[in-house]
Design an enzyme around this catalytic site. Structure first.
Site, PDB file in Angstrom:
ATOM      1  N   LYS A 110       0.821  -1.208   0.000  1.00  0.00           N
ATOM      2  CA  LYS A 110       0.000   0.000   0.000  1.00  0.00           C
ATOM      3  C   LYS A 110       0.856   1.260   0.000  1.00  0.00           C
ATOM      4  O   LYS A 110       0.537   2.246  -0.668  1.00  0.00           O
ATOM      5  CB  LYS A 110      -0.928  -0.013   1.214  1.00  0.00           C
TER       6      LYS A 110
ATOM      7  N   GLU B  78      -2.661   6.729   8.309  1.00  0.00           N
ATOM      8  CA  GLU B  78      -3.314   7.797   7.557  1.00  0.00           C
ATOM      9  C   GLU B  78      -4.322   8.532   8.437  1.00  0.00           C
ATOM     10  O   GLU B  78      -4.815   7.989   9.429  1.00  0.00           O
ATOM     11  CB  GLU B  78      -4.062   7.224   6.352  1.00  0.00           C
TER      12      GLU B  78
ATOM     13  N   HIS C 158     -14.223  -3.457   9.179  1.00  0.00           N
ATOM     14  CA  HIS C 158     -13.525  -3.082   7.943  1.00  0.00           C
ATOM     15  C   HIS C 158     -13.723  -4.118   6.834  1.00  0.00           C
ATOM     16  O   HIS C 158     -12.947  -4.142   5.870  1.00  0.00           O
ATOM     17  CB  HIS C 158     -12.029  -2.862   8.200  1.00  0.00           C
TER      18      HIS C 158
ATOM     19  N   ARG D 263      -7.053  -8.192  -8.703  1.00  0.00           N
ATOM     20  CA  ARG D 263      -7.777  -9.443  -8.908  1.00  0.00           C
ATOM     21  C   ARG D 263      -9.249  -9.131  -9.123  1.00  0.00           C
ATOM     22  O   ARG D 263      -9.674  -7.970  -9.033  1.00  0.00           O
ATOM     23  CB  ARG D 263      -7.649 -10.335  -7.674  1.00  0.00           C
TER      24      ARG D 263
END
Length: 679
Positions: free
Chosen positions: A116, A200, A235, A301
């Site tokens: 990421k 973040e 999440h 994917r």
């Protein structure tokens, strides 16, 4: 086009790929673990190869065994599905080295988007908007704490190599950061073999909107519009829909262009999803148009929620995968792509929402779906053919078991309507007709989410479930007296099947003079309820519970369905009995009761003492107390990992830890005693 492919996955995605491959005349090879020998995906394929033990690390993650199986069976390509090896760059390279086509993006694209933090650096260069945060390689805990303090709370810690909500925590206070970081890194290491994280700014009232992209090997890349995946728990996605409510044509084109730019920046080929966090504009009302967007990650994917894109566009994305991987051009250009209607997908999972979505294991004793199609192929050109109203993608059958070794998802229920209102109505009706008995599922919870004000009015963000907590959790479902009537209806049907022609053979309590009374001891959770059925001499029935009493009439409709009239009101209920468990389903909801025999269970309440047991099979990943420690009610004592997620086990009362019975790393079964508490 390929002649034969191997499907390196299991469950509904393996069945889904096999269905499309068969339609295209492509033979398929399944792989399976010890516990999957009789699984639905094995039966769906033309051939099957055993590759190892029940745990994924001993089978579905053993890529050399998968390559050997592909070569031994003459397969030309490998479809990785999603999860397992689908985003493993080493596996993609190994396929190419073995002369096999990996039905997915190039290994270099997987590598570029696999981290990421590295992906965000690439996106910054490509001009794709990013959430403010720290994306560096240095993961010293003290540095990460300082960066979180600089960014400002709340912050989000995310596993750099991960997805699916694993290794992700929101942190609201500086003093909670260190514990959350340790938990994230532990979960990330267990799930992805990499404990690197990024930090973040936590976006307030965020929506999760993703863009489906597709690229071929001839330089063409398109986007097939968006999906809103904002409804999440832990999440992980719960409901997904397309198109996203409140999406303007201009914002859709802007996000689509950004997604295509992200894909082209890494030389992407095949199906992929670019995920964005969307922040409302300052002062915007709830449910307003889609606001500012930031790149979150790219999943290299096919996504679990791809059916809603298929439903609104009329294109089979698995067929596109096979065609692109075999060297063909994309079946449609951007100008030719159109949307029609609205589609919603509900993920049906084996879990207990009222217990923090604790995963459940067990046997699917009853599995009933609404009238549906397994998959409908639409027109490959304009996509204007109407979609199927209800579709079920499942990799299980009645009688199969949900084991602790894999994901808790049982199936996906997808509905389509001309507009969102029609899709919502169809989804609620389809969920009401979905009957699962034998283990806990989230079906009733999904119905409540669909009916909630926030979802019905498209007031969407990732906090929707928490915001609607009062109407989503700890709800009773079907009223108890109706559930009792269902249990009695099932008992009456069983009696009528056994009684003979003469009155002396009847088992319904018939008397020459007077009536008969029968007691039902019903257990709902830990609470007992007494229902009494009185049968009058003239055949009339009366149901009593507590101080209330109602005239009762029952008509069998065939199978498990009954027409029941209770006190002048009529309902149609479906009743399924498995052992002592009786599950009753109606339009208002469902209830599971135990038709309890007090004599048979007279010895069940032996003193449990200070035992603290595992709520599911899994692995002990952390012990947070030592023998001799004094603990308080609610204090975390141990952390277990099961079904790819961590679960914290807390002290049920105040006490002293008398003994630890397992160590970190030990595998334990459901109900295993982990430790003992003393007063």
């Amino acid at each position: 086009m390929f002649k034969k492919i191997l499907i390196a996955n299991r469950g509904e995605i393996a069945c889904r790929v096999a269905t499309t491959a068969r339609r295209l005349g492509v033979a398929t090879v399944a792989v399976y673990s010890d516990v999957d020998a009789q699984a639905a995906h094995v039966r769906a394929c033309d051939e099957a190869v055993h590759i190892g033990g029940a745990a994924a690390r001993d089978s579905y993650l053993q890529w050399q065994r998968i390559l050997d199986a592909a070569l031994a069976t003459g397969a030309q390509a490998v479809h990785p599905g999603y999860g397992f090896l689908s985003e493993n760059e080493d596996f993609a390279r190994a396929c190419a080295a073995a002369g096999l086509v990996f039905i997915g993006p190039p290994a270099e694209a997987i590598a570029a988007m696999g981290s990421k933090s590295a992906a965000k650096s690439l996106m910054e260069k490509a001009g794709v908007p990013l959430v403010p945060g720290y994306h560096g390689r240095d993961n010293d805990p003290a540095l990460l704490q300082r960066e979180a303090d600089r960014i400002g709370y709340p912050v989000l810690i995310k596993a750099s190599a991960g997805g699916g909500g694993r290794g992700m925590r929101r942190v609201d206070r500086a003093e909670d950061f260190a514990a959350a970081l340790a938990s994230c890194q532990r979960e990330a290491q267990a799930s992805f073999g990499d404990d690197h994280v990024l930090v973040e700014r936590y976006v307030s009232r965020p929506r999760h909107i993703e863009i489906q992209v597709f690229a071929d090997g001839h330089g063409q890349c398109v986007y097939l519009f968006e999906r809103d995946c904002s409804v999440q728990r832990r999440h992980q996605k719960v409901l997904e829909e397309a198109p996203a409510p409140g999406m303007s044509a201009a914002r859709r084109a802007e996000m689509g262009a950004a997604a295509v730019a992200a894909a082209q920046a890494v030389g992407y080929v095949g199906a992929g999803t670019v995920e964005f966090i969307v922040e409302p504009e300052a002062g915007a009302d709830a449910g307003s148009e889609v606001g500012r967007f930031y790149f979150m990650e790219m999943n290299t994917r096919l996504q679990v929620e791809h059916p809603v894109t298929e439903a609104i566009t009329g294109h089979d994305l698995v067929e596109w995968q096979l065609r692109v991987a075999s060297g063909e051009r994309l079946p449609a250009t951007q100008d030719a792509l159109r949307m029609r209607g609205h589609a919603i997908e509900a993920r049906i999972c084996a879990e207990n929402p009222d217990a923090g979505f604790l995963p459940a294991t067990g046997r699917l004793d009853v599995l009933r779906w609404p009238a549906h199609v397994a998959f409908t192929r639409h027109a490959s050109g304009s996509g204007h053919e109407p979609s199927a109203a209800v579709r079920v993608d499942a990799g299980v059958r009645e009688g199969d078991a949900i084991s602790p070794h894999y994901d808790s998802m049982v199936a996906k229920l997808i509905v389509w309507g001309e507009d969102r209102a029609q899709a919502l109505a169809r989804l609620d009706a389809a969920l009401a007709q979905t009957h699962i008995v034998g283990l806990q599922t989230n079906v009733a919870f999904l119905r409540r989410v669909v009916a909630s004000r926030s979802f019905a009015e498209a007031d969407l963000d990732t906090a929707l479930i928490e915001r609607e907590r009062a109407v989503l959790f700890d709800q009773q479902g079907l009223p108890l007296h109706w559930a009792a009537a269902g249990v009695i209806a099932q008992a009456l049907q069983a009696e009528s099947a056994l009684q003979g022609a003469d009155p002396w053979s009847r088992r319904d309590g018939w008397r020459i003079h007077g009536g008969a009374r029968r007691r039902f001891d019903l257990k709902r959770g830990e609470v007992h309820h007494i229902a009494t059925l009185e049968r009058h001499h003239d055949g009339r029935l009366q149901l009593a519970m507590g101080e209330a009493s109602w005239p009762l009439a029952v008509t069998a409709l065939g199978g498990d369905r009954h027409d029941i009239t209770l006190g002048g009101e009529r309902r149609t209920l479906a009743v399924h009995a498995v052992g002592e468990t009786v599950a009753v389903f109606g339009t208002e909801g469902s209830v599971e009761l135990q038709d309890f025999d007090p004599i048979a269970h007279a010895g069940d309440h032996a003193e449990a003492g200070g035992r603290l047991t595992a709520p599911m099979p899994g692995k002990v990943v952390a012990l947070l107390a030592r023998a001799g420690d004094t603990v308080e009610r609610g204090q975390p004592l141990a952390v277990m990992e099961a079904m790819k997620m961590e679960h914290t086990i807390a002290a049920p009362r105040d006490g002293v830890v008398a003994e630890l019975l397992y160590a970190v790393g030990d595998q334990v079964g459901e109900g295993a005693e982990l430790l003992r508490l003393a007063d």
